[in-house]
Design an enzyme around this catalytic site. Structure first.
Site, mmCIF file in Angstrom:
data_model
loop_
_atom_site.group_PDB
_atom_site.id
_atom_site.type_symbol
_atom_site.label_atom_id
_atom_site.label_comp_id
_atom_site.label_asym_id
_atom_site.label_seq_id
_atom_site.Cartn_x
_atom_site.Cartn_y
_atom_site.Cartn_z
ATOM 1 N N TYR A 123 11.211 7.194 11.485
ATOM 2 C CA TYR A 123 11.660 8.042 12.589
ATOM 3 C C TYR A 123 13.188 8.092 12.670
ATOM 4 O O TYR A 123 13.755 8.339 13.728
ATOM 5 C CB TYR A 123 11.079 7.546 13.922
ATOM 6 C CG TYR A 123 9.572 7.719 14.050
ATOM 7 C CD1 TYR A 123 8.796 8.102 12.957
ATOM 8 C CD2 TYR A 123 8.925 7.532 15.256
ATOM 9 C CE1 TYR A 123 7.423 8.265 13.062
ATOM 10 C CE2 TYR A 123 7.552 7.694 15.376
ATOM 11 C CZ TYR A 123 6.806 8.057 14.276
ATOM 12 O OH TYR A 123 5.440 8.217 14.407
ATOM 13 N N LYS A 170 3.880 -2.799 5.071
ATOM 14 C CA LYS A 170 3.253 -2.255 3.853
ATOM 15 C C LYS A 170 4.177 -2.618 2.684
ATOM 16 O O LYS A 170 4.594 -1.751 1.888
ATOM 17 C CB LYS A 170 3.089 -0.726 4.018
ATOM 18 C CG LYS A 170 2.285 -0.057 2.944
ATOM 19 C CD LYS A 170 0.788 -0.150 3.162
ATOM 20 C CE LYS A 170 0.045 0.332 1.932
ATOM 21 N NZ LYS A 170 -1.414 0.209 2.024
ATOM 22 N N ASP A 203 -2.806 -1.229 6.794
ATOM 23 C CA ASP A 203 -4.156 -0.645 6.708
ATOM 24 C C ASP A 203 -5.221 -1.696 7.026
ATOM 25 O O ASP A 203 -6.178 -1.428 7.751
ATOM 26 C CB ASP A 203 -4.422 0.044 5.360
ATOM 27 C CG ASP A 203 -3.667 -0.567 4.202
ATOM 28 O OD1 ASP A 203 -3.024 -1.621 4.386
ATOM 29 O OD2 ASP A 203 -3.745 -0.019 3.087
ATOM 30 N N ASP A 227 3.635 3.224 16.350
ATOM 31 C CA ASP A 227 3.186 4.425 17.041
ATOM 32 C C ASP A 227 1.680 4.586 16.833
ATOM 33 O O ASP A 227 0.909 4.778 17.779
ATOM 34 C CB ASP A 227 3.954 5.634 16.478
ATOM 35 C CG ASP A 227 3.783 6.876 17.330
ATOM 36 O OD1 ASP A 227 3.068 6.808 18.349
ATOM 37 O OD2 ASP A 227 4.345 7.922 16.970
HETATM 38 MG MG MG Z 1 2.648 8.078 20.003
#
Ligand code: MG
Ligand code: NAI
Length: 331
Positions: A123, A170, A203, A227
């Site tokens: 982001y 990850k 994951d 998020d």
């Molecule tokens: Mg959100």
């Protein structure tokens, strides 16, 4: 007396924000709300969904609470939420996920906290097109940002009597960026011998959270994972209408619901205001108003236990106002 910047937001934002204000005021805490608008509704007037005076108002009062804000896609505007977090350096996104008795869900005793890095990762907002062929979004991971978010997670665990912190990453694929996050997590963990720690690939974390959510306590992770994983977790305790969030930095704090503007139910007086009400509980605690925070929290416990006058997302058919009045009754 406190002065708090109130950003009602769009869609269901004004409806749930109004409910929250009523509930907070009923506790007797003396708050003066400085209302400012951001989002899709102000673009015509100001040419941007995030006018400068909104940021100034947060800087002035240092504390804000906001409803969901829509940033139109494809019109050239940067996300209001991401811009706020970066501009005010709100580096922590704190999302507690806790079950209430009486709320229909597959699980009964969920009590975990997502600590999401809030200023970088995917982001970063740095992206560009490659002609007509493709596009690139740059993922930024820096050591100082990893350090401060991991430190926050362990300190939070210490201060709130939590037993374990799990680092989510990850690093098997993004060896440099997530590798830096993971190594930093492990370094910081070694400074907190009294708190257990482990790490998990994102994951696998998603699968485990669905199968065995009770195994987790505090979880810390880069921006995008936080998020997604926090929305997943909201589904463990009754959905997006339930869970609160706080964006916290050194100088400012902005409390908000995790859900969006829910255009499908906006303007109908049927949204569930619990998420922003729980955010106000976090805000009151941040201000040191423990008694008022506990009053609201206890009222929510009673309302859900009784199970009357719940909104549609929780299986009831009450309006936002009826549900809010139910809370006020117990305060
Ligand atoms: Mg959100
Ligand atoms: P959303 O969270 O608005 O809605 C997803 C689903 O959950 C919808 O079916 C909605 O009705 C339901 N829902 C959400 N909150 C609820 C509540 N309080 N009570 C009852 N039901 C609720 O997500 P969506 O549709 O993906 O996004 C809509 C808009 O919101 C987008 O423009 C997005 O950019 C914005 N958004 C803003 C956020 C923020 O300001 N923090 C966060 C997420 C999305």
């Amino acid at each position: 007396m406190y002065k708090v910047t109130l950003i009602p937001g769009d869609g269901i934002g004004p409806e749930v924000a109004a409910a929250m204000v009523k509930v907070v005021e009923s506790t007797g805490v003396d708050i003066e709300w400085e209302k400012v608008d951001a989002g899709a509704g102000v673009i015509d007037e100001y040419g941007t969904p995030l006018p400068e005076h909104v940021i100034d108002a947060i800087k002035r009062n240092k504390i804000a609470i906001k409803g969901p804000v829509t940033t139109p896609v494809g019109k050239g505007f940067k996300s209001v939420n991401v811009t706020l977090r970066q501009t005010l350096d709100l580096y922590v996104n704190l999302r507690p996920v806790k079950s209430f008795k009486g709320i229909k869900s597959r699980y009964e005793d969920i009590d975990l906290v997502i600590v999401r890095e809030n200023t970088e990762g995917l982001y970063s907002g740095i992206e560009h097109k490659i002609g007509d062929y493709g596009a690139e979004t740059i993922k930024i991971i820096t050591k100082p940002a990893c350090e401060r978010i991991c430190e926050f997670a362990f300190n939070y665990a210490k201060d709130n009597n939590r037993k374990k912190v799990t680092g989510v990453h990850k690093a098997n694929i993004m060896k440099l960026s997530d590798g830096l996050f993971l190594n930093t997590f492990r370094d910081i963990a070694s400074k907190y011998p009294d708190i257990k720690s482990d790490d998990l690939i994102v994951d696998a974390a998603c699968m485990n959270l669905v199968i065995n959510p009770e195994k987790y306590d505090v979880m810390v992770m880069p921006n995008l994972y936080g998020d997604i994983v926090s929305d997943l977790c909201s589904g463990l305790v009754g959905g997006l209408g339930m869970i609160p969030g706080a964006n916290i930095g050194k100088d400012y704090a902005v409390f908000e619901a995790v859900h969006g503007s829910a255009p499908d139910i906006a303007g109908k007086n049927i949204a569930n205001p619990t998420a922003i009400i729980q955010s106000s509980v976090m805000m009151l605690r941040y201000l040191g108003e423990q008694e008022a925070a506990a009053k609201i929290e206890n009222a929510l416990v009673k309302v859900f236990e009784k199970g009357e006058n719940l909104t549609g997302d929780l299986g009831g058919n009450a309006t936002t106002d009826e549900f809010t009045n139910e809370i006020l009754k117990y305060i």
